[in-house]
Design a protein around this motif. Structure first.
Motif, PDB file in Angstrom:
ATOM      1  N   ASN A 191       0.847  -1.191   0.000  1.00 47.63           N
ATOM      2  CA  ASN A 191       0.000   0.000   0.000  1.00 47.63           C
ATOM      3  C   ASN A 191       0.885   1.244   0.000  1.00 47.63           C
ATOM      4  N   ILE A 192       0.624   2.137  -0.947  1.00 50.97           N
ATOM      5  CA  ILE A 192       1.419   3.363  -1.087  1.00 50.97           C
ATOM      6  C   ILE A 192       0.476   4.553  -1.009  1.00 50.97           C
ATOM      7  N   SER A 193       0.792   5.494  -0.143  1.00 49.91           N
ATOM      8  CA  SER A 193      -0.058   6.678   0.017  1.00 49.91           C
ATOM      9  C   SER A 193       0.806   7.929   0.117  1.00 49.91           C
ATOM     10  N   ILE A 223       6.077   9.932   0.833  1.00 50.86           N
ATOM     11  CA  ILE A 223       5.372   8.731   0.405  1.00 50.86           C
ATOM     12  C   ILE A 223       5.425   7.712   1.545  1.00 50.86           C
ATOM     13  N   GLN A 224       4.237   7.269   1.963  1.00 51.67           N
ATOM     14  CA  GLN A 224       4.134   6.244   3.003  1.00 51.67           C
ATOM     15  C   GLN A 224       4.044   4.873   2.328  1.00 51.67           C
ATOM     16  N   ILE A 225       5.000   3.984   2.629  1.00 53.98           N
ATOM     17  CA  ILE A 225       5.024   2.637   2.067  1.00 53.98           C
ATOM     18  C   ILE A 225       4.682   1.647   3.179  1.00 53.98           C
ATOM     19  N   GLU A 226       3.673   0.817   2.928  1.00 52.27           N
ATOM     20  CA  GLU A 226       3.261  -0.180   3.912  1.00 52.27           C
ATOM     21  C   GLU A 226       3.203  -1.552   3.234  1.00 52.27           C
ATOM     22  N   CYS A 227       3.896  -2.502   3.816  1.00 55.50           N
ATOM     23  CA  CYS A 227       3.864  -3.891   3.344  1.00 55.50           C
ATOM     24  C   CYS A 227       3.284  -4.739   4.470  1.00 55.50           C
ATOM     25  N   GLU A 228       2.201  -5.456   4.168  1.00 55.15           N
ATOM     26  CA  GLU A 228       1.483  -6.192   5.214  1.00 55.15           C
ATOM     27  C   GLU A 228       1.182  -7.610   4.734  1.00 55.15           C
ATOM     28  N   ALA A 229       1.219  -8.562   5.667  1.00 54.18           N
ATOM     29  CA  ALA A 229       0.840  -9.952   5.397  1.00 54.18           C
ATOM     30  C   ALA A 229       0.016 -10.455   6.575  1.00 54.18           C
ATOM     31  N   GLU A 230      -1.179 -10.958   6.279  1.00 55.34           N
ATOM     32  CA  GLU A 230      -2.080 -11.467   7.312  1.00 55.34           C
ATOM     33  C   GLU A 230      -2.200 -12.984   7.186  1.00 55.34           C
ATOM     34  N   GLY A 231      -2.397 -13.643   8.341  1.00 52.19           N
ATOM     35  CA  GLY A 231      -2.614 -15.082   8.343  1.00 52.19           C
ATOM     36  C   GLY A 231      -1.417 -15.877   7.874  1.00 52.19           C
ATOM     37  N   VAL A 232      -0.206 -15.473   8.275  1.00 52.65           N
ATOM     38  CA  VAL A 232       1.013 -16.168   7.857  1.00 52.65           C
ATOM     39  C   VAL A 232       1.557 -16.990   9.017  1.00 52.65           C
ATOM     40  N   ASP A 279       9.623   8.361  -6.737  1.00 53.29           N
ATOM     41  CA  ASP A 279       8.890   8.560  -7.982  1.00 53.29           C
ATOM     42  C   ASP A 279       9.614   7.937  -9.174  1.00 53.29           C
ATOM     43  N   GLY A 280       8.896   7.089  -9.896  1.00 57.27           N
ATOM     44  CA  GLY A 280       9.429   6.436 -11.072  1.00 57.27           C
ATOM     45  C   GLY A 280      10.217   5.176 -10.794  1.00 57.27           C
ATOM     46  N   PHE A 281      10.363   4.797  -9.525  1.00 54.76           N
ATOM     47  CA  PHE A 281      11.141   3.619  -9.167  1.00 54.76           C
ATOM     48  C   PHE A 281      10.225   2.456  -8.797  1.00 54.76           C
ATOM     49  N   GLU A 282      10.790   1.235  -8.903  1.00 53.94           N
ATOM     50  CA  GLU A 282      10.059   0.039  -8.506  1.00 53.94           C
ATOM     51  C   GLU A 282      10.133  -0.139  -6.989  1.00 53.94           C
ATOM     52  N   ILE A 283       8.975  -0.329  -6.383  1.00 54.93           N
ATOM     53  CA  ILE A 283       8.888  -0.621  -4.951  1.00 54.93           C
ATOM     54  C   ILE A 283       8.538  -2.102  -4.825  1.00 54.93           C
ATOM     55  N   ARG A 284       9.298  -2.800  -4.005  1.00 53.82           N
ATOM     56  CA  ARG A 284       9.172  -4.258  -3.931  1.00 53.82           C
ATOM     57  C   ARG A 284       8.974  -4.682  -2.479  1.00 53.82           C
ATOM     58  N   CYS A 285       7.995  -5.547  -2.265  1.00 58.37           N
ATOM     59  CA  CYS A 285       7.743  -6.120  -0.933  1.00 58.37           C
ATOM     60  C   CYS A 285       7.839  -7.639  -1.049  1.00 58.37           C
ATOM     61  N   TYR A 326       5.902   3.325  -8.562  1.00 56.14           N
ATOM     62  CA  TYR A 326       5.167   4.525  -8.165  1.00 56.14           C
ATOM     63  C   TYR A 326       5.381   5.616  -9.208  1.00 56.14           C
ATOM     64  N   ASP A 327       4.269   6.175  -9.677  1.00 57.38           N
ATOM     65  CA  ASP A 327       4.315   7.215 -10.710  1.00 57.38           C
ATOM     66  C   ASP A 327       3.342   8.310 -10.312  1.00 57.38           C
ATOM     67  N   SER A 328       3.871   9.429  -9.871  1.00 50.40           N
ATOM     68  CA  SER A 328       2.994  10.524  -9.453  1.00 50.40           C
ATOM     69  C   SER A 328       2.162  11.036 -10.608  1.00 50.40           C
ATOM     70  N   THR A 329       2.687  10.972 -11.826  1.00 52.33           N
ATOM     71  CA  THR A 329       1.922  11.399 -12.995  1.00 52.33           C
ATOM     72  C   THR A 329       0.724  10.501 -13.197  1.00 52.33           C
ATOM     73  N   GLY A 330       0.937   9.208 -13.080  1.00 55.80           N
ATOM     74  CA  GLY A 330      -0.171   8.273 -13.217  1.00 55.80           C
ATOM     75  C   GLY A 330      -1.213   8.483 -12.146  1.00 55.80           C
ATOM     76  N   ALA A 331      -0.790   8.841 -10.950  1.00 50.52           N
ATOM     77  CA  ALA A 331      -1.745   9.085  -9.878  1.00 50.52           C
ATOM     78  C   ALA A 331      -2.620  10.280 -10.200  1.00 50.52           C
ATOM     79  N   LEU A 332      -2.029  11.328 -10.776  1.00 48.54           N
ATOM     80  CA  LEU A 332      -2.812  12.499 -11.140  1.00 48.54           C
ATOM     81  C   LEU A 332      -3.722  12.216 -12.321  1.00 48.54           C
ATOM     82  N   THR A 333      -3.281  11.386 -13.240  1.00 47.61           N
ATOM     83  CA  THR A 333      -4.094  11.044 -14.396  1.00 47.61           C
ATOM     84  C   THR A 333      -5.370  10.338 -13.976  1.00 47.61           C
TER      85      THR A 333
END
Length: 336
Positions: free
Chosen positions: A179-181, A195-204, A248-254, A274-281
């Motif tokens: 989740n990216i916000s 940019i807040q980056i959250e990586c979560e896993a439930e029931g593991v 911005d423009g980089f790959e985020i990996r979890c 993550y692409d700020s341009t795509g978010a605005l589009t």
């Protein structure tokens, strides 16, 4: 008068007074010889017993010829446990026992199964659902993480033999969810949004590791953990806050993985660019405004435009765009 009697035996001093004769010394030596002979006999008997025990151990009546317990299995699957034995030719199975034991990761040893010659095989506890098959094979059904532990087979007649193996029940749960916000600018060196980056896993299960990387480089995160619950599941969350300029423009990996090498599984990875341009589009904005924002953003990341002159570069780029946006409609009206 007769002369006083002279005793021909040698006399030894006695600390308490009186006289001690050689007979006493001769009795002491005899006792010592008897004691030495007794000790020698006992040592010989002990040596014989040790030799017999070694021979018996070397010629055990039993041997386990097949023992199978999987090292890991995915949650909800069945696990087949096999234990087959062999006795020496001419020996009898009279009095033979076969048992399966289970020691949970956190808990006391429990007996799962028992078979005695002349009696039907039976399960001896019902916390784990299982099926009994031939040749002392048992099938543990629809396993959950709380079934993780050490499983042991015991076969005994006069002597006894055992084998054991650890079994881990694992679950990827929901898998790594990314989740990216966008957050307001924090106390950093630039004036851009964070940019807040959250990586979560439930029931593991068991407890996994979550790593977050940006542009191929692992970043520091803050991890929160919930669990395990009654069935052995965890919920794990890793958070990190970065400047938009660094993301911005980089790959985020979890990625979710287990440190235990006995757990073999496919890769559990989620990636997003993550692409700020795509978010605005994705919002309903005029096309000209979207293009302008994209151009401004690319200019901010351009290596030819330093931080000190960035505002000047932005102003020079914005003037023709604003002119086209506000003046073009009036030119179209007058040209009609």
């Amino acid at each position: 008068m007769r002369p006083p009697r002279v005793d021909s035996r040698p006399i030894y001093s006695n600390p308490k007074g009186g006289r001690r004769f050689a007979a006493v010394s001769r009795i002491s030596r005899a006792s010592l010889k008897t004691l030495c002979w007794t000790c020698g006999t006992i040592c010989a008997m002990l040596w014989t017993c040790c030799l017999i025990l070694c021979l018996v151990a070397g010629s055990s009546q039993l041997s386990i010829t097949e023992f199978v317990v999987p090292s890991s299995i995915e949650v909800g699957q069945n696990a087949e446990l096999r234990c087959r034995y062999e006795i020496l030719p001419g020996e009898t199975e009279k009095g033979l026992f076969v048992k399966w034991w289970w020691t949970p990761a956190k808990g006391e040893r429990k007996q799962l199964y028992q078979r005695m010659i002349g009696h039907p095989a039976q399960s001896t506890q019902h916390k784990l659902e299982m099926e009994i098959k031939e040749n002392d094979t048992i099938v543990l059904q629809e396993l959950q993480p709380n079934a993780t532990g050490t499983y042991e087979c015991e076969v005994s007649i006069i002597d006894e033999i055992r084998k054991h193996q650890d079994l881990i029940v694992y679950s990827q749960g929901t898998g790594p969810q990314l989740n990216i916000s966008v957050e307001p600018d924090g106390p950093d060196e630039d004036d851009q949004e964070d940019i807040q980056i959250e990586c979560e896993a439930e029931g593991v299960a068991p407890l996994p590791d979550l790593t977050v990387s940006v542009n191929g480089k692992e970043i520091n995160t803050t991890e929160t953990l919930e669990g395990p619950d009654d069935e052995g599941f965890y919920t794990v969350t890793s958070n990190s806050t970065l400047s938009k300029f660094d993301v911005d423009g980089f790959e985020i990996r979890c990625e979710l993985f287990y440190a235990n090498p006995n757990i073999t599984h496919a890769e559990f990875i989620t990636t997003e660019i993550y692409d700020s341009t795509g978010a605005l589009t994705s919002t309903e904005m005029p096309e000209e405004t979207t293009e302008m924002e994209a151009s401004l953003d690319s200019l901010q990341h351009s290596p030819d435009c330093s931080y000190q002159v960035r505002s000047t570069c932005v102003l020079l780029l914005a003037v023709p765009m604003l002119t086209q946006l506000f003046v073009s409609p009036y030119i179209s009206i007058f040209s009609m």
